[in-house]
Scaffold this active site. Structure first.
Site, PDB file in Angstrom:
ATOM      1  N   TYR A 201      -1.208   4.484 -13.988  1.00 43.95           N
ATOM      2  CA  TYR A 201      -0.008   3.642 -13.856  1.00 43.95           C
ATOM      3  C   TYR A 201      -0.260   2.517 -12.835  1.00 43.95           C
ATOM      4  O   TYR A 201       0.043   1.347 -13.106  1.00 43.95           O
ATOM      5  CB  TYR A 201       1.220   4.477 -13.448  1.00 43.95           C
ATOM      6  CG  TYR A 201       2.416   3.594 -13.185  1.00 43.95           C
ATOM      7  CD1 TYR A 201       3.126   3.023 -14.240  1.00 43.95           C
ATOM      8  CD2 TYR A 201       2.795   3.265 -11.881  1.00 43.95           C
ATOM      9  CE1 TYR A 201       4.190   2.157 -14.009  1.00 43.95           C
ATOM     10  CE2 TYR A 201       3.851   2.398 -11.640  1.00 43.95           C
ATOM     11  CZ  TYR A 201       4.540   1.844 -12.704  1.00 43.95           C
ATOM     12  OH  TYR A 201       5.579   0.970 -12.469  1.00 43.95           O
TER      13      TYR A 201
ATOM     14  N   ARG B 149       6.027   4.136   0.626  1.00 42.68           N
ATOM     15  CA  ARG B 149       7.031   3.598   1.550  1.00 42.68           C
ATOM     16  C   ARG B 149       8.421   3.539   0.923  1.00 42.68           C
ATOM     17  O   ARG B 149       9.430   3.756   1.593  1.00 42.68           O
ATOM     18  CB  ARG B 149       6.598   2.188   1.983  1.00 42.68           C
ATOM     19  CG  ARG B 149       7.481   1.556   3.029  1.00 42.68           C
ATOM     20  CD  ARG B 149       7.300   0.052   3.078  1.00 42.68           C
ATOM     21  NE  ARG B 149       7.611  -0.561   1.787  1.00 42.68           N
ATOM     22  CZ  ARG B 149       7.308  -1.816   1.452  1.00 42.68           C
ATOM     23  NH1 ARG B 149       6.662  -2.585   2.305  1.00 42.68           N
ATOM     24  NH2 ARG B 149       7.628  -2.291   0.264  1.00 42.68           N
TER      25      ARG B 149
ATOM     26  N   ARG C 288      13.787   5.698 -10.617  1.00 43.65           N
ATOM     27  CA  ARG C 288      12.487   5.767 -11.292  1.00 43.65           C
ATOM     28  C   ARG C 288      11.472   6.137 -10.255  1.00 43.65           C
ATOM     29  O   ARG C 288      11.260   5.413  -9.294  1.00 43.65           O
ATOM     30  CB  ARG C 288      12.117   4.397 -11.875  1.00 43.65           C
ATOM     31  CG  ARG C 288      12.499   4.251 -13.314  1.00 43.65           C
ATOM     32  CD  ARG C 288      11.636   3.232 -14.012  1.00 43.65           C
ATOM     33  NE  ARG C 288      10.398   3.816 -14.498  1.00 43.65           N
ATOM     34  CZ  ARG C 288       9.351   3.089 -14.832  1.00 43.65           C
ATOM     35  NH1 ARG C 288       9.357   1.796 -14.690  1.00 43.65           N
ATOM     36  NH2 ARG C 288       8.265   3.672 -15.307  1.00 43.65           N
TER      37      ARG C 288
ATOM     38  N   PHE D 153      -6.450 -14.575   1.625  1.00 43.69           N
ATOM     39  CA  PHE D 153      -5.433 -14.234   0.629  1.00 43.69           C
ATOM     40  C   PHE D 153      -5.523 -12.754   0.234  1.00 43.69           C
ATOM     41  O   PHE D 153      -4.502 -12.079   0.085  1.00 43.69           O
ATOM     42  CB  PHE D 153      -5.612 -15.142  -0.600  1.00 43.69           C
ATOM     43  CG  PHE D 153      -4.878 -14.674  -1.823  1.00 43.69           C
ATOM     44  CD1 PHE D 153      -3.503 -14.776  -1.910  1.00 43.69           C
ATOM     45  CD2 PHE D 153      -5.576 -14.117  -2.895  1.00 43.69           C
ATOM     46  CE1 PHE D 153      -2.827 -14.329  -3.037  1.00 43.69           C
ATOM     47  CE2 PHE D 153      -4.911 -13.671  -4.024  1.00 43.69           C
ATOM     48  CZ  PHE D 153      -3.536 -13.778  -4.089  1.00 43.69           C
TER      49      PHE D 153
END
Ligand code: RWZ
Length: 361
Positions: free
Chosen positions: A161, A206, A219, A279
């Site tokens: 997932y 978290r 969910r 980044f």
């Protein structure tokens, strides 16, 4: 602000963000995209805006496209038999200047309402960039659809997932870096995937309370193979009476995500362009900082656990080299090791956690 000395990194950070904002074109499509990016994710907006121009626009649109897909996935008011085909077809909408699918809430709803402006900007990107974004949206939509119809049960499901919703983003970013000729090195899919999983799993850990209290229906992404060892149902962890078991479960999940840290560092060490490096590296440092805050912390089950704002700002400005990333990882690993030797010394996985934490020291 918790401490007055925290103001300086913040001043620098916001000055940088304002400067970057002033660089937008004054055209309604791009101005909408950048202002929405800023509204949806302040921290991603800052790291995206410091990218070189050719890459900045592609990554901004990549983010918003995936955010739109995510908004469809997250909206629990959409019936499953509508949502699944919508996710699977999403990639075919990217070139449709009229398409929008209004759902979600707040800024996410604003994104969906004004989606044609994102399409307008998307169609101005280099065709290679468009193809990368379309390919990732196709694979992500298909993967999300798979997990609408079944739950995350095993650790293998959890990894799959997270691969769909975040690992694929890592793979797509590598393609964008290469297409922009900013990165030339060997950046294997497995390493890029680990970078995404490190962020995604940290957010899943978290956000326990936020996700379980989600209206109209929660969910959950915590894998039963792990939480099933500590409780009968996930809701039980909200009850302070189960705090000890809840925290042990939380620590087990922290151990699980820390197994990706070494590969994530390996990925970062292979980057060549300093802006691309920043980044990628800043969110990874924020993630391990968040994990150090969450580790062995019962507050995860009663409220929001976040790094202090000043600390976030400090890392935003200081992550300029691999050395600083190693130092930051070592700093947060030490915080977790101290908790292992102190308040968490009876944790069932303290020994295993020591092993993975030592790998990033
Ligand atoms: C192109 C930088 C919105 C990110 C993915 C796109 C859609 C997964 C949600 C990310 C940090 C939270 C943002 C883990 C990556 N669905 N999770 C770029 C995007 C964590 C970012 C968000 C993922 C993602």
């Amino acid at each position: 602000l918790d401490h007055p000395e925290e103001i300086w990194p913040l001043v620098q950070m916001y000055a940088a963000a304002r400067k970057a904002k002033a660089q937008t074109r004054g055209s309604p499509d791009w101005d909408f995209c950048y202002s929405l990016l800023n509204a949806v994710s302040r921290s991603f907006s800052i790291v995206i805006q410091q990218l070189p121009p050719q890459l900045r626009d592609a990554v901004c649109i990549f983010y918003l496209v995936l955010r739109a897909l995510d908004t469809i996935e997250d909206d629990m008011t959409i019936p499953v038999d509508v949502k699944v085909p919508e996710l699977v077809k999403f990639h075919t909408r990217l070139r449709d200047r009229e398409w929008k699918y209004v759902c979600g809430e707040k800024d996410y709803r604003r994104l969906m309402l004004n989606y044609p402006l994102v399409t307008q900007a998307f169609l101005q990107l280099d065709s290679v960039h468009q193809e990368v974004i379309t390919d990732i949206a196709r694979r992500m939509g298909k993967g999300m659809a798979e997990f609408i119809e079944r739950d995350v049960e095993t650790v293998q499901d959890y990894d799959l997932y997270c691969h769909y919703v975040a690992g694929l983003t890592g793979l797509g970013l590598v393609h964008l870096f290469k297409a922009s000729r900013l990165e030339h090195g060997d950046l294997p899919d497995d390493l890029a995937n680990s970078m995404g999983l490190f962020l995604q799993k940290t957010n899943i850990i978290r956000d326990y309370l936020e996700d379980i209290n989600e209206e109209p229906a929660p969910r959950m992404f915590w894998p039963k193979e792990i939480w099933g060892k500590y409780g009968r149902v996930l809701e039980d962890f909200k009850d302070p009476a189960n705090s000890a078991a809840a925290v042990q479960c939380l620590n087990h999940l922290v151990l699980n995500v820390m197994r990706h840290a070494v590969r994530s560092l390996e990925f970062l060490s292979r980057l060549q362009d300093i802006q691309v490096f920043r980044f990628c590296a800043i969110p990874q440092v924020m993630a391990i900082g968040t994990l150090a805050e969450c580790f062995n912390n019962p507050q995860v089950f009663t409220g929001v656990v976040k790094m202090r704002r000043g600390e976030t700002a400090k890392y935003m400005v200081s992550i300029n080299s691999m050395r600083n990333v190693y130092l930051a990882f070592a700093h947060f690993a030490c915080i977790m090791i101290k908790k292992c030797n102190g308040p968490a010394q009876n944790d069932p996985h303290a020994t295993e956690l020591h092993v993975v934490l030592n790998e990033v020291l």
